[in-house]
Design an enzyme around this catalytic site. Sequence first.
Site, PDB file in Angstrom:
ATOM      1  N   TYR A 143       0.860  -1.194   0.000  1.00 23.99           N
ATOM      2  CA  TYR A 143       0.000   0.000   0.000  1.00 23.99           C
ATOM      3  C   TYR A 143       0.887   1.231   0.000  1.00 23.99           C
ATOM      4  O   TYR A 143       1.823   1.327   0.774  1.00 23.99           O
ATOM      5  CB  TYR A 143      -0.920   0.018   1.222  1.00 23.99           C
ATOM      6  CG  TYR A 143      -1.850   1.215   1.238  1.00 23.99           C
ATOM      7  CD1 TYR A 143      -2.839   1.362   0.273  1.00 23.99           C
ATOM      8  CD2 TYR A 143      -1.722   2.206   2.212  1.00 23.99           C
ATOM      9  CE1 TYR A 143      -3.692   2.466   0.281  1.00 23.99           C
ATOM     10  CE2 TYR A 143      -2.580   3.309   2.223  1.00 23.99           C
ATOM     11  CZ  TYR A 143      -3.559   3.432   1.259  1.00 23.99           C
ATOM     12  OH  TYR A 143      -4.402   4.527   1.267  1.00 23.99           O
ATOM     13  N   ASP A 235       9.260   2.302   0.692  1.00 26.17           N
ATOM     14  CA  ASP A 235       8.178   3.053   1.318  1.00 26.17           C
ATOM     15  C   ASP A 235       8.205   2.714   2.809  1.00 26.17           C
ATOM     16  O   ASP A 235       7.705   1.683   3.236  1.00 26.17           O
ATOM     17  CB  ASP A 235       6.837   2.681   0.677  1.00 26.17           C
ATOM     18  CG  ASP A 235       5.685   3.490   1.270  1.00 26.17           C
ATOM     19  OD1 ASP A 235       5.916   4.228   2.252  1.00 26.17           O
ATOM     20  OD2 ASP A 235       4.556   3.379   0.740  1.00 26.17           O
ATOM     21  N   LYS A 264       3.563   9.158   8.769  1.00 26.90           N
ATOM     22  CA  LYS A 264       3.227   8.649  10.104  1.00 26.90           C
ATOM     23  C   LYS A 264       4.162   9.171  11.207  1.00 26.90           C
ATOM     24  O   LYS A 264       4.078  10.338  11.549  1.00 26.90           O
ATOM     25  CB  LYS A 264       3.112   7.125  10.043  1.00 26.90           C
ATOM     26  CG  LYS A 264       2.008   6.755   9.025  1.00 26.90           C
ATOM     27  CD  LYS A 264       1.474   5.360   9.007  1.00 26.90           C
ATOM     28  CE  LYS A 264       0.229   5.335   8.119  1.00 26.90           C
ATOM     29  NZ  LYS A 264       0.240   4.370   7.050  1.00 26.90           N
TER      30      LYS A 264
END
Length: 448
Positions: A143, A235, A264
């Site tokens: 994702y 990522d 995040k």
Amino acid sequence: MNDDNSRDLYDRALSVMPGGVNSAVRAAIEPYPFFVQKGEGGHVIDADGNRYVDWVLGLGPLLLGHDLPEPVQAGIQQKASEGPMYGTPTEVEVDLAEFVVRHVPSVEKIRFVNSGTEATTSAVRLARGYTGRNKIVVMQGGYHGAQESTLVEGDHENPRPSSAGIPQSFAEHTLPVPFNDEDAVREVFEEHGDDIAAVLTEPILGNYGIVYPEEGYHEFLREITDEHGSLLIFDEVITGFRVGGLGCAQSEFGVTPDLTTFGKIIGGGFPVGAIGGRAEIIENFTPSGDVFQAGTFSGHPVTMAAGLETLKFAAENDVYEHVNGLGDRLRRGLTDIVADQAPSYTVTGTDSMFKVIFTREGPGPDSLEEQCPAGCRQDPTCPRYDYSPKNAGDVKNAETERWRRIFWGQMKEQGVFLSQNQFECQFVSYGHTEEDVEETLEAYKHAL
Ligand SMILES: *Cc1c(COP(=O)(O)O)cnc(C)c1O
């Protein structure tokens, strides 16, 4: 458990917001999500006053939990009170950039943005601009946010958009392959090698049940991208400053990507993203280069202060010892429970990430005695190796409906908040305690 207030709020929300939420996964809880009133340490309290041990932690950003330590609070409040933002640089952006460059092996320069999605969007554009190529190789089940180049499913011979609103002609530039499958990557490079701008992967699949890479997989990706003049992009929006401490997952695996995307944790709980990497590549962003990149809120002073103070606090205190220690206890405890009660299930995770994947009954091992003690490491000598989940297809074949419809609610009834479905990852924070771990293991014992 009373949930009248959450139900009423959701009813109001449905009238004014699509699906009643501002991010799709939040509506995965049925019949409706609980609305949070506030956080406390490793807990959240909902709109009806119910308290839960919170292993979702905002889906990853809250390394320190809900009670921010004094220096982090002070940093945030000072920046907010001085005035929100300016449209011209501030010192705290430089401070956070210097901190990241000092700690993350592959990062020489960094550009801050406002979300993980924006980070991966910009990283893909940068890779294309830098290499002059079009195609991006991604992992099935990986994702990378809500963006056109990666909302693609199928395989490299038949890629198609995974969302309405994305032209097939966009999807054709994205080549999905199974994680942990070197042959599939070789095949893609044989066919499209000259037009592959980058391989984009999470170091550990963190949005699809937590899948650990097989030994040598990242080294292989490093070699094959080098051979073909393509970039390797990690990522690290989830793993950054969570796996491998301040060095991130790349330091744990000892593999140096060309580019890294962050999000995040790097914003300490505020909206954030970032793209870091070799100076020579990052310099291709405007204004030093010709790959357009800009943002009104990028490098927002409050976010930068929250990120900087969070990471400084982690550098100066026992944060990683604490969260990784509790993570280890959780995974070991879960491994014992699973061996007793659900021997076909697999405990996954590392550092402060954990999950139980409801892998199905299969040609499982006779004995689980020699298995990985604290989360699946894809160890070929482990008795579970042959049927531990190695890619998205394996995780998808798990008992995902049981997880979501039966198990999740039983955990909630016992005051434990787990992620909304079988795929999202769960996290430990500095605010969690040993009692939280024990309470959670007891709840698993009853629910599994
Ligand atoms: C969460 C996530 C994103 C997207 O970040 P947003 O801030 O939600 O846009 C991208 N990549 C990974 C690996 C993520 O976990």
